[in-house]
Design a protein around this motif. Structure first.
Motif, PDB file in Angstrom:
ATOM      1  N   PHE A 118       0.691  -1.167   0.017  1.00 23.88           N
ATOM      2  CA  PHE A 118       0.082  -0.155   0.034  1.00 23.88           C
ATOM      3  C   PHE A 118       0.860   1.423   0.038  1.00 23.88           C
ATOM      4  O   PHE A 118       0.348   2.231  -0.656  1.00 23.88           O
ATOM      5  CB  PHE A 118      -0.912   0.073   1.220  1.00 23.88           C
ATOM      6  N   THR A 119       2.137   1.163   0.820  1.00 20.16           N
ATOM      7  CA  THR A 119       2.834   2.329   0.669  1.00 20.16           C
ATOM      8  C   THR A 119       4.118   2.438  -0.046  1.00 20.16           C
ATOM      9  O   THR A 119       4.721   3.543  -0.376  1.00 20.16           O
ATOM     10  CB  THR A 119       3.292   2.744   1.999  1.00 20.16           C
ATOM     11  N   GLY A 120       4.732   1.061  -0.533  1.00 22.80           N
ATOM     12  CA  GLY A 120       5.779   1.096  -1.295  1.00 22.80           C
ATOM     13  C   GLY A 120       7.003   0.941  -0.372  1.00 22.80           C
ATOM     14  O   GLY A 120       8.088   1.069  -0.684  1.00 22.80           O
ATOM     15  N   LEU A 121       6.733   1.306   0.968  1.00 25.66           N
ATOM     16  CA  LEU A 121       7.983   1.293   2.020  1.00 25.66           C
ATOM     17  C   LEU A 121       8.143   0.163   2.570  1.00 25.66           C
ATOM     18  O   LEU A 121       7.245  -0.922   2.631  1.00 25.66           O
ATOM     19  CB  LEU A 121       7.561   2.306   3.013  1.00 25.66           C
ATOM     20  N   PRO A 122       9.435  -0.151   3.011  1.00 35.32           N
ATOM     21  CA  PRO A 122       9.506  -1.430   3.741  1.00 35.32           C
ATOM     22  C   PRO A 122       8.795  -1.571   5.122  1.00 35.32           C
ATOM     23  O   PRO A 122       8.277  -0.737   5.583  1.00 35.32           O
ATOM     24  CB  PRO A 122      10.948  -1.309   4.348  1.00 35.32           C
ATOM     25  N   ARG A 130       7.595  -2.814   8.800  1.00 34.87           N
ATOM     26  CA  ARG A 130       8.318  -2.747   9.834  1.00 34.87           C
ATOM     27  C   ARG A 130       7.710  -3.472  11.191  1.00 34.87           C
ATOM     28  O   ARG A 130       6.616  -3.645  11.191  1.00 34.87           O
ATOM     29  CB  ARG A 130       8.370  -1.110  10.469  1.00 34.87           C
ATOM     30  N   VAL A 131       8.667  -4.014  12.005  1.00 30.63           N
ATOM     31  CA  VAL A 131       7.979  -4.661  13.297  1.00 30.63           C
ATOM     32  C   VAL A 131       8.855  -4.101  14.531  1.00 30.63           C
ATOM     33  O   VAL A 131      10.097  -3.981  14.191  1.00 30.63           O
ATOM     34  CB  VAL A 131       8.441  -6.323  13.183  1.00 30.63           C
ATOM     35  N   ASP A 132       7.740  -3.527  15.250  1.00 30.48           N
ATOM     36  CA  ASP A 132       8.483  -2.728  16.383  1.00 30.48           C
ATOM     37  C   ASP A 132       9.461  -1.564  16.091  1.00 30.48           C
ATOM     38  O   ASP A 132      10.425  -1.524  16.648  1.00 30.48           O
ATOM     39  CB  ASP A 132       9.227  -3.672  17.363  1.00 30.48           C
ATOM     40  N   GLY A 133       9.150  -1.183  14.938  1.00 32.57           N
ATOM     41  CA  GLY A 133      10.249   0.025  14.481  1.00 32.57           C
ATOM     42  C   GLY A 133      11.400  -0.390  13.610  1.00 32.57           C
ATOM     43  O   GLY A 133      11.807   0.598  13.191  1.00 32.57           O
ATOM     44  N   PHE A 134      11.544  -1.623  13.526  1.00 31.48           N
ATOM     45  CA  PHE A 134      12.870  -2.069  12.858  1.00 31.48           C
ATOM     46  C   PHE A 134      12.412  -2.381  11.229  1.00 31.48           C
ATOM     47  O   PHE A 134      11.383  -3.161  11.093  1.00 31.48           O
ATOM     48  CB  PHE A 134      13.347  -3.206  13.439  1.00 31.48           C
ATOM     49  N   PRO A 135      12.953  -1.808  10.245  1.00 29.40           N
ATOM     50  CA  PRO A 135      12.520  -1.975   9.054  1.00 29.40           C
ATOM     51  C   PRO A 135      12.901  -3.537   8.373  1.00 29.40           C
ATOM     52  O   PRO A 135      13.934  -4.012   8.881  1.00 29.40           O
ATOM     53  CB  PRO A 135      13.429  -1.150   8.111  1.00 29.40           C
ATOM     54  N   LEU A 136      12.115  -4.033   7.767  1.00 29.17           N
ATOM     55  CA  LEU A 136      12.262  -5.506   7.428  1.00 29.17           C
ATOM     56  C   LEU A 136      13.031  -5.559   6.032  1.00 29.17           C
ATOM     57  O   LEU A 136      12.467  -5.910   4.981  1.00 29.17           O
ATOM     58  CB  LEU A 136      11.086  -6.359   7.172  1.00 29.17           C
ATOM     59  N   VAL A 137      14.336  -5.371   5.945  1.00 33.20           N
ATOM     60  CA  VAL A 137      15.024  -5.325   4.652  1.00 33.20           C
ATOM     61  C   VAL A 137      16.424  -6.146   4.965  1.00 33.20           C
ATOM     62  O   VAL A 137      16.879  -6.459   5.993  1.00 33.20           O
ATOM     63  CB  VAL A 137      15.643  -3.820   4.456  1.00 33.20           C
ATOM     64  N   VAL A 138      17.091  -6.689   3.899  1.00 31.98           N
ATOM     65  CA  VAL A 138      18.316  -7.229   3.654  1.00 31.98           C
ATOM     66  C   VAL A 138      17.973  -8.614   4.709  1.00 31.98           C
ATOM     67  O   VAL A 138      18.825  -8.806   5.932  1.00 31.98           O
ATOM     68  CB  VAL A 138      19.392  -6.737   4.138  1.00 31.98           C
ATOM     69  N   LEU A 139      17.214  -9.432   4.568  1.00 32.74           N
ATOM     70  CA  LEU A 139      16.815 -10.614   5.339  1.00 32.74           C
ATOM     71  C   LEU A 139      17.192 -12.053   4.302  1.00 32.74           C
ATOM     72  O   LEU A 139      16.897 -11.807   3.388  1.00 32.74           O
ATOM     73  CB  LEU A 139      15.560 -10.743   5.708  1.00 32.74           C
ATOM     74  N   ASP A 140      17.355 -13.053   5.105  1.00 32.32           N
ATOM     75  CA  ASP A 140      17.687 -14.238   4.219  1.00 32.32           C
ATOM     76  C   ASP A 140      16.292 -14.656   3.922  1.00 32.32           C
ATOM     77  O   ASP A 140      15.288 -14.304   4.500  1.00 32.32           O
ATOM     78  CB  ASP A 140      18.711 -14.977   5.081  1.00 32.32           C
ATOM     79  N   PHE A 141      16.199 -16.115   3.066  1.00 33.29           N
ATOM     80  CA  PHE A 141      14.953 -16.335   2.446  1.00 33.29           C
ATOM     81  C   PHE A 141      13.891 -16.628   3.496  1.00 33.29           C
ATOM     82  O   PHE A 141      12.942 -16.326   3.436  1.00 33.29           O
ATOM     83  CB  PHE A 141      15.307 -17.279   1.711  1.00 33.29           C
ATOM     84  N   GLN A 142      14.104 -17.523   4.615  1.00 34.65           N
ATOM     85  CA  GLN A 142      13.184 -17.990   5.785  1.00 34.65           C
ATOM     86  C   GLN A 142      12.726 -16.890   6.454  1.00 34.65           C
ATOM     87  O   GLN A 142      11.542 -16.744   6.623  1.00 34.65           O
ATOM     88  CB  GLN A 142      13.962 -18.901   6.344  1.00 34.65           C
ATOM     89  N   GLU A 143      13.515 -15.680   6.864  1.00 35.96           N
ATOM     90  CA  GLU A 143      12.838 -14.620   7.571  1.00 35.96           C
ATOM     91  C   GLU A 143      11.904 -14.016   7.053  1.00 35.96           C
ATOM     92  O   GLU A 143      10.773 -13.778   7.452  1.00 35.96           O
ATOM     93  CB  GLU A 143      14.049 -13.912   8.127  1.00 35.96           C
ATOM     94  N   PRO A 144      11.948 -13.318   5.610  1.00 40.97           N
ATOM     95  CA  PRO A 144      10.984 -12.519   5.169  1.00 40.97           C
ATOM     96  C   PRO A 144       9.674 -13.381   4.736  1.00 40.97           C
ATOM     97  O   PRO A 144       8.620 -13.072   4.841  1.00 40.97           O
ATOM     98  CB  PRO A 144      11.640 -12.093   4.099  1.00 40.97           C
ATOM     99  N   GLU A 145      10.010 -14.629   4.522  1.00 42.57           N
ATOM    100  CA  GLU A 145       8.618 -15.676   4.030  1.00 42.57           C
ATOM    101  C   GLU A 145       7.895 -15.507   5.206  1.00 42.57           C
ATOM    102  O   GLU A 145       6.689 -15.509   5.094  1.00 42.57           O
ATOM    103  CB  GLU A 145       9.177 -16.869   3.495  1.00 42.57           C
ATOM    104  N   GLN A 146       8.409 -16.196   6.378  1.00 47.00           N
ATOM    105  CA  GLN A 146       7.805 -16.097   7.824  1.00 47.00           C
ATOM    106  C   GLN A 146       7.262 -14.756   8.190  1.00 47.00           C
ATOM    107  O   GLN A 146       6.009 -14.851   8.542  1.00 47.00           O
ATOM    108  CB  GLN A 146       8.575 -16.852   8.621  1.00 47.00           C
TER     109      GLN A 146
END
Length: 56
Positions: free
Chosen positions: A15-19, A21-37
Motif C-alpha cells: 500500500f505504501t511501497g515502503l519497507p 516494520r516490526v517494532d520500528g525495525f525495517p524488514l530489509v536485507v533478510l535471508d530467505f526464511q525470515e521474510p517468508e515467515q
C-alpha cells in the motif's frame, strides 16, 4: 517480498511501497526464511485488522 540481491530479501508494504516494520525495525536485507515467515505473519495481522475495522 522483494529480492535485493541473490540471497537477500526485503518486505515491502504493497500500500505504501515502503519497507514493512516490526517494532520500528525495517524488514530489509533478510535471508530467505525470515521474510517468508514475517510476510505471512504480517499478512495475517493485516487481515485481522481490516476485518476488525469492517465490523466497527
Amino acid at each position: 517480498m522483494k529480492s535485493v540481491s541473490d540471497d537477500l530479501w526485503s518486505i515491502i508494504d504493497v500500500f505504501t511501497g515502503l519497507p514493512g516494520r516490526v517494532d520500528g525495525f525495517p524488514l530489509v536485507v533478510l535471508d530467505f526464511q525470515e521474510p517468508e515467515q514475517l510476510s505471512d505473519l504480517l499478512n495475517k495481522h493485516d487481515v485481522g485488522k481490516r476485518n476488525a475495522q469492517a465490523i466497527t
